[in-house]
Design an enzyme around this catalytic site. Structure first.
Site, mmCIF file in Angstrom:
data_model
loop_
_atom_site.group_PDB
_atom_site.id
_atom_site.type_symbol
_atom_site.label_atom_id
_atom_site.label_comp_id
_atom_site.label_asym_id
_atom_site.label_seq_id
_atom_site.Cartn_x
_atom_site.Cartn_y
_atom_site.Cartn_z
ATOM 1 N N TYR A 195 58.176 65.118 53.027
ATOM 2 C CA TYR A 195 57.583 64.007 53.773
ATOM 3 C C TYR A 195 57.574 62.786 52.848
ATOM 4 O O TYR A 195 56.888 62.782 51.821
ATOM 5 C CB TYR A 195 56.160 64.348 54.214
ATOM 6 N N HIS B 6 55.149 67.735 71.007
ATOM 7 C CA HIS B 6 55.782 68.100 69.735
ATOM 8 C C HIS B 6 55.270 69.437 69.216
ATOM 9 O O HIS B 6 54.060 69.656 69.096
ATOM 10 C CB HIS B 6 55.489 67.005 68.700
#
Length: 550
Positions: free
Chosen positions: A197, A381
């Protein structure tokens, strides 16, 4: 496949024809996509409340096949015939694909046909969903000698996930005063870790108040399968200029830029450009925005640990100083991300529920002097185990029409879906996100988390007018498990998940655990006492009205 012997005839060119991907359609179509990698099979379509009209242009003068499939495979599938195995499809007793036109031209073969969204023939047909539809296609270069002797397609076949009933309000032409701004990763060398990330901070140039009217992903060629999702946050900080251009890992002790949870853009793999409806824009810039720091978070999925990946992906926003009548906001609902989400192994239809309580929503309405907002679009999601995601809507103890049902969720197609009609969310309403997982191939418990092998259960919802409430998520407290939360992870990793009685006991106890609500947002005044509530019980489920089968 379309079980016809093609009758060839020509139509004169029409004023309604439009030229897309080098072909001319017989009428103006609002939606289109190329189904294969070589531009040989192009699909156009329009829809209304009851029917979808399709037109395909295929680079062949042989036979053409097209249909719907729940799993993207040729079997089982709905192709006017229906498939019962890996063999020539069987003709349906009820013919529900109706041919309107068939012709050959310089490109190849053109077919135009129409089908009901629901045919009332559930044994042989696939209903067309508001969520994800998987279309399948195939073609051959030779005409069959009869409709029962279609030659094998070889490699001229495939599948693609599309949103057949989602209308993206694409503009024919952007406003003359519009401009774009890019958030980019600036040639980041992606580590050879399986999950990364990466966050970059941005301070927008000083500008008067603008509305964002469109955004799209700019993915570095070659990295399409590795850029899993990109999220843009807006954070109110002192001196945002000091963080402009700074970058680093998003999570961990060495994070170089602040962290906040106010999401304004959510893009995931497979998504096309998103256009806000013509009367709605998302505010950026202006005096009240002077303290805004924009943070772009990119999730890289690198399962084979490539060590030569250079990435300049990001998000391009299109903005205009001509403000639209309504200001959009984004509300994130679902299960809080982290190890308090537990999915037992070996199950085909396990559900995680995330709640957005009426108490939290009411507080958002109250602080913004509102009694109603309009929902306009969303993206649901999850990660690899996700198979079906449903965003549900409750009013006065009764479930009303769900906001989005996606029984054929596709991890590689996570586009924001415009809702066909605005959905009013009112004072006293509540929301629930149900995420169904298939963990039959795992032998250990799966926890919520950031990596692809962990799970999420989230729904990002655009609406207007904007509230200060941004996040309305829940997680169980495990107050009836008689184990401290700090020991929960160890208990779940060492549990005997092969014991069916133990698994059933875990599921029952989890369903009775109280819940804690995350109720936060930019400028939102959080309550000093956390919202603790029990899972809703005895709610009347939604029953869809009967379908007109005439």
């Amino acid at each position: 496949m379309l079980s016809i012997i093609l009758v060839l005839f020509c139509l004169s060119s029409s004023a309604w024809c439009v030229e897309i991907a080098g072909v001319k359609t017989t009428e103006s179509f609002e939606q289109s996509t190329v189904l294969d990698n070589d531009d040989n099979f192009i699909l156009f379509w329009n829809f209304n409340d009851t029917h979808v009209t399709f037109e395909v242009h295929v680079h062949t003068k042989g036979w053409v096949g097209f249909g719907l499939s729940s799993n993207g495979n040729m079997f089982p599938a709905d192709v006017d015939r229906h498939t019962v195995g890996h063999s020539t499809p069987v003709v349906d007793k009820s013919q529900d694909w109706h041919l309107l036109l068939a012709k050959e031209n310089e490109f190849g073969t053109v077919l135009k046909f129409v089908r009901k969204i629901r045919t009332c023939d559930d044994s042989e047909d696939e209903n067309i969903q508001l969520g994800t539809s998987r279309v399948i296609y195939a073609y051959g270069q030779q005409d069959p000698v009869s409709e029962d002797s279609i030659n094998y397609h070889g490699t001229s076949r495939g599948t693609k996930s599309v949103a057949l009933l989602s209308m993206n309000a694409e503009l024919d032409q952007l406003p003359a005063d519009s401009r774009h701004y890019d958030f980019l990763n600036k040639n980041y060398v992606v580590p050879n870790d399986t999950t990364t990330y990466w966050c970059v901070g941005y301070k927008l140039p000083q500008l008067v108040q603008h509305h964002m009217i469109k955004y799209e992903a700019l993915v570095t060629p070659g990295n399409e399968l590795h850029v899993h999702h990109i999220i843009v946050y807006r954070c109110e900080v002192n001196n945002p200029e000091m963080y402009h251009g700074k970058a680093g890992l998003c999570y961990g002790k060495q994070r170089p830029i602040p962290q906040c949870g106010n999401i304004i853009i959510a893009w995931a793999i497979g998504a096309e450009p998103f256009y806000f409806p013509p009367e709605v824009g998302f505010t950026v810039g202006g005096a009240e925005d002077d303290g805004s720091l924009y943070i772009m978070e990119t999730h890289f999925d690198n399962p084979h640990r490539k060590n030569d990946m250079l990435d300049d992906s990001g998000i391009r926003i299109t903005i205009t100083p001509t403000l639209r009548p309504h200001e959009a906001g984004m509300l994130t609902i679902g299960h809080s991300v982290g190890p308090y989400q537990v999915i037992p192994p070996g199950l085909e239809n396990y559900v995680t529920k995330g709640y957005c309580s009426a108490e939290c929503l009411n507080e958002g309405f109250r602080q913004n002097n509102l009694t109603e907002v309009k929902l306009i679009g969303l993206v649901q999601h999850s990660h690899l185990l996700g198979e079906s995601l449903n965003t549900r809507h409750f009013r006065n103890g009764t479930e009303i029409k769900p906001i989005m049902l996606d029984p054929y969720y596709d991890f590689n197609f996570q586009a924001i879906r415009n809702l066909p009609r605005e959905v009013p969310l009112r004072m006293g309403d509540s929301l629930e996100l149900d995420c169904f997982y298939n963990s039959k191939d795992r032998t250990k418990a799966t926890f919520g988390g950031l990596s692809i092998e962990e799970e999420m259960c989230l729904s990002f919802i655009y609406y207007y007018p904007k509230m200060t409430l941004s996040n309305c998520m829940s997680q169980p407290t495990y107050d009836n498990f008689h184990v401290g939360l700090q020991d929960l992870y160890y208990a779940m990793t060492t549990a005997d998940w092969t014991n069916k009685t133990g698994v059933d006991n875990f599921i029952n106890k989890l369903g009775q655990s109280s819940l804690i609500q995350a109720c936060t947002g930019e400028h939102f005044q959080e309550k000093t006492t956390p919202i603790i509530f029990q899972p809703p019980q005895n709610l009347h489920p939604y029953i869809a009205p009967p379908v007109d089968c005439s």
